[in-house]
Motif scaffolding. Structure first.
Motif, PDB file in Angstrom:
ATOM      1  N   ILE A 114      49.921  44.058  31.696  1.00 46.62           N
ATOM      2  CA  ILE A 114      48.991  45.152  31.970  1.00 46.62           C
ATOM      3  C   ILE A 114      48.371  45.081  33.363  1.00 46.62           C
ATOM      4  N   GLY A 115      48.634  44.053  34.120  1.00 47.68           N
ATOM      5  CA  GLY A 115      48.244  44.017  35.516  1.00 47.68           C
ATOM      6  C   GLY A 115      46.772  43.891  35.823  1.00 47.68           C
ATOM      7  N   GLY A 116      45.937  43.598  34.871  1.00 49.91           N
ATOM      8  CA  GLY A 116      44.513  43.391  35.151  1.00 49.91           C
ATOM      9  C   GLY A 116      43.774  44.682  35.405  1.00 49.91           C
ATOM     10  N   GLY A 117      42.606  44.579  35.978  1.00 45.22           N
ATOM     11  CA  GLY A 117      41.868  45.757  36.407  1.00 45.22           C
ATOM     12  C   GLY A 117      40.519  45.990  35.765  1.00 45.22           C
ATOM     13  N   LEU A 118      40.111  45.199  34.771  1.00 44.38           N
ATOM     14  CA  LEU A 118      38.779  45.409  34.207  1.00 44.38           C
ATOM     15  C   LEU A 118      37.731  45.117  35.271  1.00 44.38           C
TER      16      LEU A 118
END
Length: 126
Positions: A114-118
């Protein structure tokens, strides 16, 4: 070197290089695809997501080459500093549909990245 490496393709044209190189080296590559999903947000790098890549075309080409089992990972990235988990949930739902379709076609899917991003507070006073 005994590394477990996944080659993630961003564009369909990159597949030819991976196939040619793997055949020259006599190895079966582990391939991932980047899905440019429709889920977006307005935060930092939110505009990097967009329409789906030509994933089906890559899967069909791998099938013709008898290499569909090499396709094992689906990657997507909504962006950085995603403000709500509902956006992440929407993105995962969309990616899961793509992942399942690839598995139905015969790809040996194992991973959704999901590549992170939170959101992370970049304010150093926190």
């Amino acid at each position: 070197m005994d590394l477990n490496t996944v080659i993630v393709l961003e564009q369909e044209e990159e597949l030819d290089t991976v196939v040619d190189t793997s055949q020259r080296l006599g190895v079966r590559p582990v391939i991932g695809l980047r899905a440019k999903i429709r889920t977006r947000h307005s935060g930092h790098f939110g505009s990097t997501s967009g329409e789906k890549a030509q994933i089906l075309s890559v899967a069909r080409k791998l099938q013709r080459l008898d290499m569909l089992d090499c396709l094992q990972l689906l990657h997507f990235h909504i962006g950085s500093q995603i403000p709500t988990t509902s956006l992440l949930s929407d993105g995962v739902g969309e990616a899961a549909q793509i992942y399942c379709e690839l598995a139905r076609l015969g790809a040996a899917m194992r991973v959704i990245d999901i590549g992170g991003g939170l959101g992370i507070g970049y304010d150093i006073s926190l």
